[in-house]
Design an enzyme around this catalytic site. Structure first.
Site, PDB file in Angstrom:
ATOM      1  N   THR A 135      -7.207  -9.218   1.417  1.00  0.00           N
ATOM      2  CA  THR A 135      -6.550 -10.673   0.434  1.00  0.00           C
ATOM      3  C   THR A 135      -6.659 -12.615   1.680  1.00  0.00           C
ATOM      4  O   THR A 135      -7.036 -12.425   2.831  1.00  0.00           O
ATOM      5  CB  THR A 135      -5.069 -10.450   0.089  1.00  0.00           C
ATOM      6  OG1 THR A 135      -5.702  -9.304  -0.558  1.00  0.00           O
ATOM      7  CG2 THR A 135      -4.528 -11.982  -0.305  1.00  0.00           C
ATOM      8  N   ARG A 163      -4.140  -2.576 -12.857  1.00  0.00           N
ATOM      9  CA  ARG A 163      -2.632  -2.717 -11.898  1.00  0.00           C
ATOM     10  C   ARG A 163      -3.373  -3.782 -11.154  1.00  0.00           C
ATOM     11  O   ARG A 163      -4.114  -4.256 -11.340  1.00  0.00           O
ATOM     12  CB  ARG A 163      -3.695  -1.400 -10.669  1.00  0.00           C
ATOM     13  CG  ARG A 163      -2.667  -1.546  -9.522  1.00  0.00           C
ATOM     14  CD  ARG A 163      -2.942  -2.290  -8.551  1.00  0.00           C
ATOM     15  NE  ARG A 163      -2.517  -2.170  -6.988  1.00  0.00           N
ATOM     16  CZ  ARG A 163      -1.907  -3.213  -6.096  1.00  0.00           C
ATOM     17  NH1 ARG A 163      -3.519  -3.654  -6.273  1.00  0.00           N
ATOM     18  NH2 ARG A 163      -2.031  -2.725  -5.463  1.00  0.00           N
ATOM     19  N   THR A 185      -0.681  -9.492   2.667  1.00  0.00           N
ATOM     20  CA  THR A 185      -1.252  -9.259   2.796  1.00  0.00           C
ATOM     21  C   THR A 185      -0.897  -7.686   2.494  1.00  0.00           C
ATOM     22  O   THR A 185       0.097  -7.178   3.781  1.00  0.00           O
ATOM     23  CB  THR A 185      -2.661  -9.528   3.424  1.00  0.00           C
ATOM     24  OG1 THR A 185      -3.415  -8.681   3.083  1.00  0.00           O
ATOM     25  CG2 THR A 185      -2.294  -9.858   4.587  1.00  0.00           C
ATOM     26  N   GLY A 186      -1.138  -6.613   1.923  1.00  0.00           N
ATOM     27  CA  GLY A 186      -1.572  -4.937   2.260  1.00  0.00           C
ATOM     28  C   GLY A 186      -0.887  -4.287   1.215  1.00  0.00           C
ATOM     29  O   GLY A 186      -1.653  -4.581   0.256  1.00  0.00           O
ATOM     30  N   GLY A 188       0.603  -3.545  -1.974  1.00  0.00           N
ATOM     31  CA  GLY A 188       1.221  -4.417  -2.487  1.00  0.00           C
ATOM     32  C   GLY A 188       2.032  -4.070  -3.369  1.00  0.00           C
ATOM     33  O   GLY A 188       3.353  -4.312  -3.821  1.00  0.00           O
TER      34      GLY A 188
HETATM   35  N1  ASP Z   1      -2.137  -6.887  -1.819  1.00  0.00           N
HETATM   36  C1  ASP Z   1      -3.263  -6.447  -1.977  1.00  0.00           C
HETATM   37  C2  ASP Z   1      -3.259  -5.856  -3.375  1.00  0.00           C
HETATM   38  O1  ASP Z   1      -1.909  -5.068  -3.411  1.00  0.00           O
HETATM   39  C3  ASP Z   1      -4.154  -6.013  -1.680  1.00  0.00           C
HETATM   40  C4  ASP Z   1      -4.378  -6.477  -0.278  1.00  0.00           C
HETATM   41  O2  ASP Z   1      -3.786  -7.344   0.040  1.00  0.00           O
HETATM   42  O3  ASP Z   1      -5.156  -5.849   0.503  1.00  0.00           O
HETATM   43  O4  ASP Z   1      -3.561  -6.728  -4.282  1.00  0.00           O
END
Ligand code: ASP
Length: 273
Positions: A135, A163, A185-186, A188
């Site tokens: 992200t 989703r 980011t992470g 979610g």
């Molecule tokens: N946070 C993003 C999501 O959950 C994905 C990511 O940051 O890797 O869509």
């Protein structure tokens, strides 16, 4: 743009457009695939001074999803538009569209096939976190003292169609007010459940916490909940925090003509901008 006295909101959009156009990142071109081998992108923009905000979720069409988010912010009637309705809004707003082929990369297709095979085999997930969370986001503070945050993503590889992650959910993956700007980011779902970005802002505003303490503590608390990831945060006083609870996070800070970047836990490398 910032050095020329431009607004933070324009600077974060420009940064995210550049990252969306780069196929190395999981946003715009180079977005990850859903389990149905389609793209569903989310993007959000928030202006700290007046809390105007705009986001789109589950779109595949706008070449730069962050420009679609900006159009929602500018229109000011809604804050978050999803799916077909968001696409219709983008067409109406004159947003530039691209074919699905524009977003497609071999690397992400391989990642999807690998992930579907891993799930079918019930094997452990051994992917590098720096790779898993592609992200993109930017936070900025302008000469007038205003903050802004922008985030854009393809989401998680092999996500269920429909989703929606934390990125377009204000207070979860994206937030800006007059005290701080945060882009996450992470995983979610966990960032949404813990209102991660707003939790940091609330600790700064009401708890009097230093931005770095608030950001690091929130990221540390998400880890045991399955909330692998990180964030970039910027305070109205110029304080920067870039915490993550996984192996790495591609990150950078530009200030006073000097850029500093890092991926894992190594010291940041300096270069001039
Ligand atoms: N946070 C993003 C999501 O959950 C994905 C990511 O940051 O890797 O869509």
């Amino acid at each position: 743009m910032l050095a020329a006295g431009g607004p933070a909101c324009d600077a974060v959009v420009a940064a995210v457009v550049a990252l969306e156009d780069d196929p190395l990142f999981n946003a715009g071109r180079g977005a990850v695939y859903t389990a149905a081998e389609t793209f569903e992108m989310d993007a959000a923009l928030m202006n700290g001074a007046d809390r105007r905000a705009g986001a789109v979720a589950g779109v595949c069409g706008p070449r730069n999803p962050i420009l679609a988010a900006r159009a929602v912010l500018k229109r000011g009637e809604q804050v978050l538009l999803a799916g077909e309705g968001a696409m219709a809004f983008c067409r109406e707003a004159g947003i530039d569209f691209a074919d699905p082929a524009w977003f497609a990369t071999e690397r992400r297709l391989e990642a999807l096939r690998g992930e579907l095979a891993r799930r079918a085999a019930g094997a452990a997930d051994t992917r590098d976190d720096a790779d898993r969370h592609g992200t993109v986001g930017a936070v900025a503070l302008d000469r007038a003292g205003n903050l802004a945050a922008a985030t854009s993503t393809g989401g998680l590889t092999a996500k269920r169609p429909g989703r929606i992650g934390d990125t377009p959910v204000f207070g979860a993956g994206t937030w800006a007010d007059d005290r701080c700007a945060v882009s996450c980011t992470g995983q979610g779902e966990v960032f949404i459940r813990f209102a991660a970005a707003h939790e940091i802002a609330a600790r700064v505003r009401w708890g009097g916490h230093a931005l770095a303490d608030a950001a690091e503590d929130v990221i540390a608390r998400l880890a045991p909940e399955g909330g692998s990831g990180g964030l970039i945060a910027l305070g109205a006083d110029g304080a920067v925090a870039l915490p993550f609870n996984c192996d790495g996070m591609y990150r950078g800070v530009a200030r006073g003509g000097v850029a500093r970047t890092a991926i894992h836990r190594e010291a940041m490398r300096e270069s001039s901008v």
